[in-house]
Design a protein around this motif. Structure first.
Motif, mmCIF file in Angstrom:
data_model
loop_
_atom_site.group_PDB
_atom_site.id
_atom_site.type_symbol
_atom_site.label_atom_id
_atom_site.label_comp_id
_atom_site.label_asym_id
_atom_site.label_seq_id
_atom_site.Cartn_x
_atom_site.Cartn_y
_atom_site.Cartn_z
ATOM 1 N N ASN A 148 34.645 53.252 44.927
ATOM 2 C CA ASN A 148 35.448 52.891 43.759
ATOM 3 C C ASN A 148 34.895 51.618 43.126
ATOM 4 O OD1 ASN A 148 37.679 53.228 41.964
ATOM 5 N ND2 ASN A 148 38.726 51.569 43.027
ATOM 6 N N LEU A 149 35.006 51.537 41.812
ATOM 7 C CA LEU A 149 34.592 50.336 41.090
ATOM 8 C C LEU A 149 35.505 50.182 39.881
ATOM 9 C CD1 LEU A 149 31.035 49.075 40.419
ATOM 10 C CD2 LEU A 149 32.652 49.180 38.526
ATOM 11 N N THR A 150 36.101 49.028 39.744
ATOM 12 C CA THR A 150 37.035 48.758 38.645
ATOM 13 C C THR A 150 36.665 47.441 37.976
ATOM 14 O OG1 THR A 150 38.809 49.879 39.846
ATOM 15 C CG2 THR A 150 39.451 48.471 38.007
ATOM 16 N N VAL A 151 36.554 47.481 36.648
ATOM 17 C CA VAL A 151 36.245 46.294 35.863
ATOM 18 C C VAL A 151 37.444 45.950 34.988
ATOM 19 C CG1 VAL A 151 34.727 45.273 34.115
ATOM 20 C CG2 VAL A 151 33.787 46.830 35.845
ATOM 21 N N THR A 152 37.890 44.703 35.056
ATOM 22 C CA THR A 152 38.997 44.243 34.211
ATOM 23 C C THR A 152 38.603 42.931 33.540
ATOM 24 O OG1 THR A 152 40.004 43.110 36.104
ATOM 25 C CG2 THR A 152 40.792 45.338 35.607
ATOM 26 N N LEU A 153 39.114 42.763 32.319
ATOM 27 C CA LEU A 153 38.824 41.553 31.558
ATOM 28 C C LEU A 153 39.805 40.450 31.945
ATOM 29 C CD1 LEU A 153 37.230 40.158 29.237
ATOM 30 C CD2 LEU A 153 38.998 41.035 27.663
ATOM 31 N N VAL A 154 39.266 39.289 32.271
ATOM 32 C CA VAL A 154 40.092 38.126 32.596
ATOM 33 C C VAL A 154 40.267 37.235 31.372
ATOM 34 C CG1 VAL A 154 40.308 36.074 34.072
ATOM 35 C CG2 VAL A 154 39.351 38.190 34.994
ATOM 36 N N SER A 155 39.168 36.950 30.680
ATOM 37 C CA SER A 155 39.230 36.101 29.483
ATOM 38 C C SER A 155 38.004 36.368 28.620
ATOM 39 C CB SER A 155 39.300 34.615 29.865
ATOM 40 O OG SER A 155 38.130 34.237 30.579
ATOM 41 N N SER A 156 38.120 36.081 27.311
ATOM 42 C CA SER A 156 36.994 36.290 26.396
ATOM 43 C C SER A 156 37.021 35.237 25.296
ATOM 44 C CB SER A 156 37.044 37.691 25.777
ATOM 45 O OG SER A 156 36.043 37.844 24.787
ATOM 46 N N GLU A 157 35.847 34.690 24.999
ATOM 47 C CA GLU A 157 35.672 33.754 23.895
ATOM 48 C C GLU A 157 35.023 34.439 22.701
ATOM 49 O OE1 GLU A 157 36.929 30.767 24.332
ATOM 50 O OE2 GLU A 157 37.361 31.190 26.439
#
Length: 473
Positions: A398-407
């Protein structure tokens, strides 16, 4: 016999009431093999032994005292029956018995009284020497394995002497005197020599390290966690088996759980390694700050579909090429939590919770933060031993990518996750090629593991093996 038992212990290795994370079990098969090897080694060494000189005075009637010396006494033949060695529960140790040892020796004799000197050669035969020794195992204040002598008994059945040279009346007196003296001297020296050997072995044990630096990052701690456990068929040593960061040694937020290594009387040696040991290694690297890396474009293969620059990353971060056109990028990749292993029957799992911080590299070298992602992955694998090699296979479950913060606005995590899946699949192919070839099992200078089997059980890995001692000078 202590040397035979010592060889058995050396097969085990060295090794407070905490649960042991590593268990080493010496079975009766291993003990008997150690005895057999030790017997051959002792017989070989005995045949090269030279005994110390024996001197004394012998009074003969009106002649008075005759000074005599036996010198250059060496063993010419040794008949050493296979001894009896057994685990001894009542003293948590070993009981060793030798019965019927016979030794042939040769040497020179000299005698003088007044101005008269006489000399010749002597052949001796010592029959039916019996020795019984009981050794106790324990641990000292520094949690080293310790050995001590509990009891020792020795008896000499008889001595035959043939003296050549010199006047016959002196020879007869010397033979009559020496028979009793030599038998008594040998009997009286056996147990002190056995106890001295035990004491020397104890000194070696105390000098052995119970902590080993694996590399510049972590050290492995292997003291005993309690007293050795001896039953009728085995010896069990419980070892701490914990890795620490050398720079920041702290206890992990988890503890070793109890486990039992399955009995394998058909193997000489069993070793159990709990998942605590693996996870303490992860914690050691994590607390040392070693589970992080910086990746730049020069590190990616030329055939990579994505490169670390703001133009190539445009499809995944649409605002990036406009806000930072034509700039190279770098990624700071790190574990945000301690990677944890889980062991289940037949399988090894690794839960890795990571993070990625992306930066744009300005012309002056300044790095501008762009966005941060959490990347969580679960790996599974299998390990086994074949042809003397430790082999395995690995898969990404399994592999999961989530966004924490973005500039830089929108970050298409689904698209990034998809490309990471593809990259991971390619990496798994390369990793599995290496794992399929395997890694050679550790081999000591004087011993190697043979007929080795590895099993993964709930909470621990068990290795069952025979051993082959390679006798060297």
């Amino acid at each position: 016999m202590l040397p035979a038992v010592t060889l058995g212990l050396m097969l085990v290795s060295l090794t407070c009431g905490e649960n042991p994370a590593v268990q080493v079990v010496l079975t009766n098969k291993g003990l008997q093999y150690g005895k057999h090897v030790g017997t051959g080694w002792i017989q070989e060494k005995l045949e090269s032994v030279t005994l110390p000189d024996i001197s004394g005075k012998l009074r003969i009637g009106i002649i008075g005292n005759i000074d005599f010396t036996l010198s250059g006494i060496s063993v010419t033949q040794c008949d050493l029956p296979e001894p009896s060695v057994e685990f001894y529960q009542s003293t948590t140790g070993f009981k060793t018995s030798v019965s019927g040892l016979s030794v042939a020796l040769t040497g020179e004799w000299r005698a003088h009284y007044g101005i008269i000197h006489s000399s010749g050669t002597v052949n001796l035969a010592i029959f039916n020497v019996d020795v019984t020794s009981v050794v106790k195992l324990g641990n000292d204040t520094n949690r080293h394995l310790s050995v001590s002598s509990v009891s020792c008994n020795a008896a000499v059945g008889g001595v035959d002497i043939q003296v050549h040279g010199g006047p016959s009346w002196i020879v007869k007196k010397v033979v009559a005197h020496f028979k009793g003296k030599i038998a008594g001297d040998i009997r009286d020296r056996i147990c002190p020599n056995v106890e001295e050997s035990i004491a020397i072995f104890e000194q070696h044990l105390q000098a052995m390290n119970v902590s080993f630096d694996v590399n510049q990052v972590v050290t492995l701690d292997l003291p005993l966690t309690g007293l050795p456990i001896v039953d009728a068929s085995s010896l069990n040593l419980g070892l701490k088996g914990e890795f620490y960061s050398i720079k920041a040694p702290t206890e992990p937020p988890f503890q070793a759980k109890p486990f039992t290594v399955p009995e394998q009387p058909g193997r000489m040696l069993s070793v159990g390694l709990s998942e605590f040991t693996l996870n303490s290694a992860s914690y050691g690297y994590y607390s040392a700050g070693a589970l992080q890396a910086v990746i730049n474009d020069s590190m990616l293969p030329k055939f990579s579909p994505v490169h670390l620059n703001t133009s190539s990353m445009g499809p995944y971060v649409p605002g990036l090429p406009k806000m930072f056109p034509g700039l190279l990028m770098s990624l700071q990749v790190y574990a945000r939590e301690v990677p944890l292993f889980s062991l289940l029957p037949g399988a090894v799992y690794l839960d890795l919770k990571g993070a990625v911080k992306a930066f744009a590299i300005q012309p002056n070298g300044t790095q501008t933060p762009l966005f941060k992602l959490n990347v969580d992955s679960l790996f599974s694998g299998k390990v086994w031993i074949a042809d003397g090699q430790l082999k395995g296979s690995m898969a990404l479950n399994n592999l999961t990518v989530t966004l924490v913060s973005s500039e830089v606005g929108t970050v298409k995590t689904d698209a990034i996750q998809n490309i990471l899946w593809k990259a991971s699949s390619f990496a798994m192919i390369q990793v599995n090629r290496i794992l399929a070839k395997g890694f050679t099992l550790p081999r000591m200078k004087q011993a190697e593991l043979v007929n080795t089997v590895l099993e993964v059980d709930k909470g621990f890995i068990a290795v069952f093996s025979d051993a082959q001692v390679l006798m060297t000078d």
